[in-house]
Design a protein around this motif. Structure first.
Motif, PDB file in Angstrom:
ATOM      1  N   LEU A 144       0.818  -1.217   0.000  1.00  0.00           N
ATOM      2  CA  LEU A 144       0.000   0.000   0.000  1.00  0.00           C
ATOM      3  C   LEU A 144       0.849   1.263   0.000  1.00  0.00           C
ATOM      4  O   LEU A 144       0.412   2.307  -0.490  1.00  0.00           O
ATOM      5  N   ALA A 145       2.061   1.180   0.535  1.00  0.00           N
ATOM      6  CA  ALA A 145       2.954   2.347   0.548  1.00  0.00           C
ATOM      7  C   ALA A 145       3.677   2.538  -0.769  1.00  0.00           C
ATOM      8  O   ALA A 145       4.236   3.607  -1.019  1.00  0.00           O
ATOM      9  N   SER A 146       3.647   1.535  -1.629  1.00  0.00           N
ATOM     10  CA  SER A 146       4.447   1.558  -2.853  1.00  0.00           C
ATOM     11  C   SER A 146       3.697   2.152  -4.031  1.00  0.00           C
ATOM     12  O   SER A 146       2.472   2.345  -3.997  1.00  0.00           O
ATOM     13  N   ASP A 147       4.435   2.401  -5.098  1.00  0.00           N
ATOM     14  CA  ASP A 147       3.829   2.897  -6.331  1.00  0.00           C
ATOM     15  C   ASP A 147       2.951   1.838  -6.994  1.00  0.00           C
ATOM     16  O   ASP A 147       2.144   2.167  -7.875  1.00  0.00           O
ATOM     17  N   ARG A 148       3.077   0.590  -6.566  1.00  0.00           N
ATOM     18  CA  ARG A 148       2.209  -0.457  -7.097  1.00  0.00           C
ATOM     19  C   ARG A 148       0.755  -0.205  -6.724  1.00  0.00           C
ATOM     20  O   ARG A 148      -0.162  -0.702  -7.375  1.00  0.00           O
ATOM     21  N   ALA A 149       0.557   0.551  -5.648  1.00  0.00           N
ATOM     22  CA  ALA A 149      -0.794   0.851  -5.168  1.00  0.00           C
ATOM     23  C   ALA A 149      -1.177   2.297  -5.445  1.00  0.00           C
ATOM     24  O   ALA A 149      -1.948   2.900  -4.705  1.00  0.00           O
ATOM     25  N   ALA A 150      -0.650   2.857  -6.517  1.00  0.00           N
ATOM     26  CA  ALA A 150      -0.796   4.289  -6.780  1.00  0.00           C
ATOM     27  C   ALA A 150      -2.242   4.750  -6.913  1.00  0.00           C
ATOM     28  O   ALA A 150      -2.549   5.920  -6.667  1.00  0.00           O
ATOM     29  N   SER A 151      -3.153   3.868  -7.276  1.00  0.00           N
ATOM     30  CA  SER A 151      -4.553   4.279  -7.418  1.00  0.00           C
ATOM     31  C   SER A 151      -5.427   3.797  -6.263  1.00  0.00           C
ATOM     32  O   SER A 151      -6.652   3.955  -6.304  1.00  0.00           O
ATOM     33  N   ILE A 152      -4.809   3.222  -5.224  1.00  0.00           N
ATOM     34  CA  ILE A 152      -5.574   2.777  -4.062  1.00  0.00           C
ATOM     35  C   ILE A 152      -5.570   3.893  -3.032  1.00  0.00           C
ATOM     36  O   ILE A 152      -4.516   4.304  -2.535  1.00  0.00           O
ATOM     37  N   HIS A 153      -6.753   4.387  -2.722  1.00  0.00           N
ATOM     38  CA  HIS A 153      -6.858   5.574  -1.876  1.00  0.00           C
ATOM     39  C   HIS A 153      -8.204   5.580  -1.168  1.00  0.00           C
ATOM     40  O   HIS A 153      -9.222   5.216  -1.753  1.00  0.00           O
ATOM     41  N   GLY A 154      -8.194   5.947   0.112  1.00  0.00           N
ATOM     42  CA  GLY A 154      -9.437   6.039   0.868  1.00  0.00           C
ATOM     43  C   GLY A 154     -10.063   4.698   1.188  1.00  0.00           C
ATOM     44  O   GLY A 154     -11.265   4.613   1.448  1.00  0.00           O
ATOM     45  N   SER A 155      -9.253   3.642   1.219  1.00  0.00           N
ATOM     46  CA  SER A 155      -9.764   2.293   1.451  1.00  0.00           C
ATOM     47  C   SER A 155      -9.258   1.736   2.778  1.00  0.00           C
ATOM     48  O   SER A 155      -8.271   2.210   3.330  1.00  0.00           O
ATOM     49  N   GLU A 156      -9.950   0.721   3.271  1.00  0.00           N
ATOM     50  CA  GLU A 156      -9.463  -0.006   4.442  1.00  0.00           C
ATOM     51  C   GLU A 156      -9.344  -1.479   4.079  1.00  0.00           C
ATOM     52  O   GLU A 156     -10.276  -2.065   3.524  1.00  0.00           O
ATOM     53  N   TYR A 157      -8.201  -2.052   4.397  1.00  0.00           N
ATOM     54  CA  TYR A 157      -7.915  -3.439   4.065  1.00  0.00           C
ATOM     55  C   TYR A 157      -7.908  -4.292   5.322  1.00  0.00           C
ATOM     56  O   TYR A 157      -7.149  -4.038   6.257  1.00  0.00           O
ATOM     57  N   LEU A 158      -8.747  -5.328   5.335  1.00  0.00           N
ATOM     58  CA  LEU A 158      -8.737  -6.294   6.420  1.00  0.00           C
ATOM     59  C   LEU A 158      -7.597  -7.281   6.202  1.00  0.00           C
ATOM     60  O   LEU A 158      -7.336  -7.699   5.073  1.00  0.00           O
ATOM     61  N   ILE A 159      -6.922  -7.651   7.287  1.00  0.00           N
ATOM     62  CA  ILE A 159      -5.965  -8.753   7.237  1.00  0.00           C
ATOM     63  C   ILE A 159      -6.211  -9.581   8.498  1.00  0.00           C
ATOM     64  O   ILE A 159      -5.592  -9.374   9.536  1.00  0.00           O
TER      65      ILE A 159
END
Length: 267
Positions: free
Chosen positions: A244-259
């Motif tokens: 999520l911190a990387s450029d691979r997730a550049a369009s992921i924003h305002g989301s919450e991820y369960l783990i």
């Protein structure tokens, strides 16, 4: 699975990135510092206690982030030594509330739980995000908890309430900062197999006169079950953070991820 899986790491992925991970000397926080550092990041972290032997972040500040003075000390250190932060991971959190439900939670306990699990992030964001906004780039990750959706009424009402507020705050922040070039997401872990969690399992096993596997299963049953059959490893949480911190997730924003291994039983 008795040991965490090893993942391949690109040693240059976060080269030149300045990272602050709060609560980064134990559990998932320590794994996050280690993971981002292995990928080339310049790492800073904080904890209430001294830096444990064998850990080597680039910057360490011993401070209590549940206090205004502790946050101020961290901000002065990271701005003075690093000049700013590119990736901010709010990993610090926890609960020391007693059992007994709502009636056992005093004014001071409520204040302490909210200060650590909500206001530490709010105060750090307020101090550090203007530097990201000025650059038009940055990543903020708030570590919440599945307890914001599955609160355990006996002991974690205040903790769960603070984490629910953190998730809502994170979503609101994303609405404001997305147009300014700063990505904001949150992560909601379930049970993580940390050293502290293993110590709890041992105490429960010793107290019940049973073995640790039985005690561990008892905790999973209390959570309503974990479909994959085990807690998450800290290193697995760190992998999600790294993505999520990387450029691979550049369009992921305002989301919450369960783990959580499937613990939350709803969509």
């Amino acid at each position: 699975m008795n040991t965490p899986r090893r993942f391949s790491i690109d040693p240059e992925e976060f080269a030149g990135k300045r990272v602050l991970v709060t609560g980064g000397t134990k559990g998932a926080g320590e794994a996050i510092v280690r993971r981002l550092g292995a990928a080339g990041a310049v790492t800073a972290t904080t904890a209430r206690s001294a830096l444990p032997a064998g850990q080597s972040p680039n910057v360490f500040v011993q401070a209590d982030l549940a206090t205004v003075a502790g946050v101020d000390a961290v901000v002065r250190a990271v701005l003075g030594e690093l000049g700013g932060i590119d990736i901010l991971v709010h990993s610090v959190g926890g609960s020391s509330a007693p059992g007994g439900g709502f009636a056992s939670l005093t004014e001071d306990i409520w204040h302490d739980e909210l200060s650590l699990n909500l206001m530490a992030a709010v105060r750090l964001d307020r101090a550090l995000l203007p530097h990201m906004i000025a650059r038009g780039a940055g990543v903020v990750l708030h570590v919440s908890s599945i307890q914001r959706r599955l609160p355990l009424h006996d002991a974690t009402i205040a903790y769960a309430s603070a984490k629910a507020a953190l998730s809502t705050y994170s979503k609101a922040l994303s609405k404001e900062l997305g147009p300014k070039g700063v990505r904001v997401n949150s992560i909601a872990p379930g049970w993580i197999r940390t050293t502290a969690a293993d110590a709890l399992v041992k105490r429960l096993a010793d107290g019940a006169g049973t073995d640790e596997d039985t005690a561990r299963q008892g905790i999973m049953n209390a959570l309503g079950g974990i479909p994959i059959g085990r807690p998450a490893w800290p290193e697995e949480v760190a992998e999600l953070v790294a993505f999520l911190a990387s450029d691979r997730a550049a369009s992921i924003h305002g989301s919450e991820y369960l783990i959580d291994g499937g613990t939350v039983p709803t969509v």
